[in-house]
Scaffold this motif. Sequence first.
Motif, PDB file in Angstrom:
ATOM      1  N   THR A   1       0.825  -1.206   0.000  1.00 43.95           N
ATOM      2  CA  THR A   1       0.000   0.000   0.000  1.00 43.95           C
ATOM      3  C   THR A   1       0.859   1.256   0.000  1.00 43.95           C
TER       4      THR A   1
ATOM      5  N   ILE B   1     -15.859  -9.125   9.158  1.00 45.17           N
ATOM      6  CA  ILE B   1     -15.561  -7.698   9.262  1.00 45.17           C
ATOM      7  C   ILE B   1     -14.077  -7.429   9.059  1.00 45.17           C
ATOM      8  N   LEU B   2     -13.230  -8.224   9.710  1.00 38.59           N
ATOM      9  CA  LEU B   2     -11.784  -8.042   9.553  1.00 38.59           C
ATOM     10  C   LEU B   2     -11.347  -8.291   8.117  1.00 38.59           C
TER      11      LEU B   2
ATOM     12  N   PHE C   1     -13.178  -7.982   5.465  1.00 43.31           N
ATOM     13  CA  PHE C   1     -13.712  -6.910   4.629  1.00 43.31           C
ATOM     14  C   PHE C   1     -12.772  -5.713   4.607  1.00 43.31           C
ATOM     15  N   PHE C   2     -12.301  -5.309   5.770  1.00 46.37           N
ATOM     16  CA  PHE C   2     -11.434  -4.127   5.827  1.00 46.37           C
ATOM     17  C   PHE C   2     -10.060  -4.396   5.215  1.00 46.37           C
ATOM     18  N   LEU C   3      -9.519  -5.582   5.437  1.00 44.78           N
ATOM     19  CA  LEU C   3      -8.196  -5.872   4.882  1.00 44.78           C
ATOM     20  C   LEU C   3      -8.249  -6.028   3.366  1.00 44.78           C
TER      21      LEU C   3
ATOM     22  N   GLY D   1     -10.344  -4.521   1.594  1.00 41.77           N
ATOM     23  CA  GLY D   1     -10.550  -3.142   1.139  1.00 41.77           C
ATOM     24  C   GLY D   1      -9.237  -2.399   0.991  1.00 41.77           C
ATOM     25  N   VAL D   2      -8.324  -2.611   1.924  1.00 43.16           N
ATOM     26  CA  VAL D   2      -6.994  -1.997   1.824  1.00 43.16           C
ATOM     27  C   VAL D   2      -6.255  -2.525   0.593  1.00 43.16           C
TER      28      VAL D   2
END
Length: 214
Positions: free
Chosen positions: A5, A186-187, A189-191, A193-194
């Motif tokens: 990233t 949830i975890l 989903f966010f990772l 997303g990154v």
Amino acid sequence: LVFRTNASYARWMEARNTWARMIAHGRNLIRMASVFSDDEKAVQCLGKAVWLYCRSVMNQLSSPDEDESAYREEVFSTYGEDSELAKRIVSSHDRTLAAWKQLSMELHGLPKVVDAKALIETDKSIIILGECTSIMEKIYSSPVPLVYTRHTARFLSLWALLLPAALYSSFVDMAQPFLVLPASAILAFFLFGVDELAMQLEEPFLHTPHEVLL
């Protein structure tokens, strides 16, 4: 994932800063020309040449399918449908180089220039425009290796698959095992997303608002 990233953001930021530098030096060319030349028509022609160069760079860094028709329409709209200059630039194999040459010719063809030294100093902005184009061409032609992207995706997929097993004992101790799957989702989903954010930043010229405003 963090390293990827950061690398993607650095790539995006370099492209954005380089484009901003191009716009700044383009405006400087017009400013200086209007100062040391009293011929308003010639200065307007120079302004069009600056726009043409920046727009040609934008076209070179865009997909032909999404920008070709818009590029032709804007160039002929600016110079006229019967303009030989517009036809020559559009039909050129290297539009950026052809527009760069035209920009130099417009600058050095300015009439009523009293201070020749100021003209030479202003020419340095044209050189910087070429340097900025080379930097953006380097970024555009050197994409992030596909194997790197795929490896990160495999790692994240395996990590998300095994995450419920790692969280299970902790939620059992809290007498809430039914929360394992929601927490894992949830975890993940966010990772993921990154990871998607990094993929978007890898292609700065597809997502940077690089309209030519001079």
